[in-house]
Write a protein that holds these residues in place. Structure first.
Motif, PDB file in Angstrom:
ATOM      1  N   PHE A   4       6.851  -1.264   4.793  1.00 45.46           N
ATOM      2  CA  PHE A   4       6.674  -2.497   4.034  1.00 45.46           C
ATOM      3  C   PHE A   4       6.566  -2.124   2.559  1.00 45.46           C
ATOM      4  O   PHE A   4       5.668  -1.384   2.175  1.00 45.46           O
ATOM      5  CB  PHE A   4       5.397  -3.223   4.470  1.00 45.46           C
ATOM      6  N   THR A   5       7.474  -2.634   1.729  1.00 51.65           N
ATOM      7  CA  THR A   5       7.495  -2.322   0.301  1.00 51.65           C
ATOM      8  C   THR A   5       7.435  -3.617  -0.498  1.00 51.65           C
ATOM      9  O   THR A   5       8.298  -4.481  -0.333  1.00 51.65           O
ATOM     10  CB  THR A   5       8.785  -1.557  -0.068  1.00 51.65           C
ATOM     11  N   PRO A   6       6.424  -3.777  -1.364  1.00 55.87           N
ATOM     12  CA  PRO A   6       6.319  -4.993  -2.182  1.00 55.87           C
ATOM     13  C   PRO A   6       7.499  -5.115  -3.152  1.00 55.87           C
ATOM     14  O   PRO A   6       7.968  -4.129  -3.702  1.00 55.87           O
ATOM     15  CB  PRO A   6       5.026  -4.798  -2.970  1.00 55.87           C
ATOM     16  N   LEU A   7       7.990  -6.341  -3.324  1.00 62.70           N
ATOM     17  CA  LEU A   7       9.048  -6.638  -4.289  1.00 62.70           C
ATOM     18  C   LEU A   7       8.448  -7.451  -5.425  1.00 62.70           C
ATOM     19  O   LEU A   7       7.546  -8.252  -5.214  1.00 62.70           O
ATOM     20  CB  LEU A   7      10.167  -7.436  -3.619  1.00 62.70           C
ATOM     21  N   PRO A  13       0.641  -1.286  -2.856  1.00 64.67           N
ATOM     22  CA  PRO A  13       1.238  -0.060  -2.338  1.00 64.67           C
ATOM     23  C   PRO A  13       2.190  -0.336  -1.180  1.00 64.67           C
ATOM     24  O   PRO A  13       2.071  -1.347  -0.478  1.00 64.67           O
ATOM     25  CB  PRO A  13       0.018   0.723  -1.848  1.00 64.67           C
ATOM     26  N   SER A  14       3.139   0.561  -0.982  1.00 72.01           N
ATOM     27  CA  SER A  14       3.967   0.541   0.216  1.00 72.01           C
ATOM     28  C   SER A  14       3.141   1.087   1.361  1.00 72.01           C
ATOM     29  O   SER A  14       2.232   1.890   1.154  1.00 72.01           O
ATOM     30  CB  SER A  14       5.201   1.424   0.028  1.00 72.01           C
ATOM     31  N   THR A  15       3.454   0.660   2.557  1.00 68.76           N
ATOM     32  CA  THR A  15       2.763   1.195   3.727  1.00 68.76           C
ATOM     33  C   THR A  15       3.759   1.312   4.865  1.00 68.76           C
ATOM     34  O   THR A  15       4.761   0.597   4.902  1.00 68.76           O
ATOM     35  CB  THR A  15       1.561   0.310   4.121  1.00 68.76           C
ATOM     36  N   PRO A  32       0.218  -4.156   4.643  1.00 71.01           N
ATOM     37  CA  PRO A  32       0.994  -4.695   3.522  1.00 71.01           C
ATOM     38  C   PRO A  32       0.252  -5.825   2.814  1.00 71.01           C
ATOM     39  O   PRO A  32      -0.545  -6.530   3.422  1.00 71.01           O
ATOM     40  CB  PRO A  32       2.276  -5.204   4.178  1.00 71.01           C
ATOM     41  N   VAL A  33       0.505  -5.970   1.531  1.00 67.72           N
ATOM     42  CA  VAL A  33      -0.099  -7.035   0.736  1.00 67.72           C
ATOM     43  C   VAL A  33       0.658  -8.342   0.989  1.00 67.72           C
ATOM     44  O   VAL A  33       1.782  -8.336   1.478  1.00 67.72           O
ATOM     45  CB  VAL A  33      -0.086  -6.690  -0.773  1.00 67.72           C
ATOM     46  N   VAL A  34       0.037  -9.468   0.645  1.00 62.86           N
ATOM     47  CA  VAL A  34       0.665 -10.777   0.804  1.00 62.86           C
ATOM     48  C   VAL A  34       1.622 -11.003  -0.362  1.00 62.86           C
ATOM     49  O   VAL A  34       1.286 -10.721  -1.509  1.00 62.86           O
ATOM     50  CB  VAL A  34      -0.415 -11.883   0.838  1.00 62.86           C
TER      51      VAL A  34
END
Length: 64
Positions: A4-7, A13-15, A32-34
């Motif tokens: 999971f990589t934030p855009l 952070p990626s996880t 992962p973040v929202v």
């Protein structure tokens, strides 16, 4: 493996986690973040074949 990589504009952070028998688990603290997230699933399978190292042939990847 699932990653999971934030855009942008999501920040965090990626996880990632290993997928086993169709399931994975990530704790809420490291999960992962929202927001806008890229989800990538990667799988590898051993074939027993060897790939020769070297420079790839650019014409092989020419789509034009």
């Amino acid at each position: 493996m699932i990653t999971f990589t934030p855009l942008s504009p999501t920040v965090g952070p990626s996880t990632d986690a290993n997928i086993s028998k169709g399931s994975y688990s990530i704790s809420q603290e490291s999960g992962p973040v929202v927001g806008m997230i890229r989800v990538e699933i990667t799988a590898y399978q051993k074939t027993g074949e060897k790939i020769e190292a070297g420079t790839p042939n650019p014409r092989r990847y020419d789509c034009g």
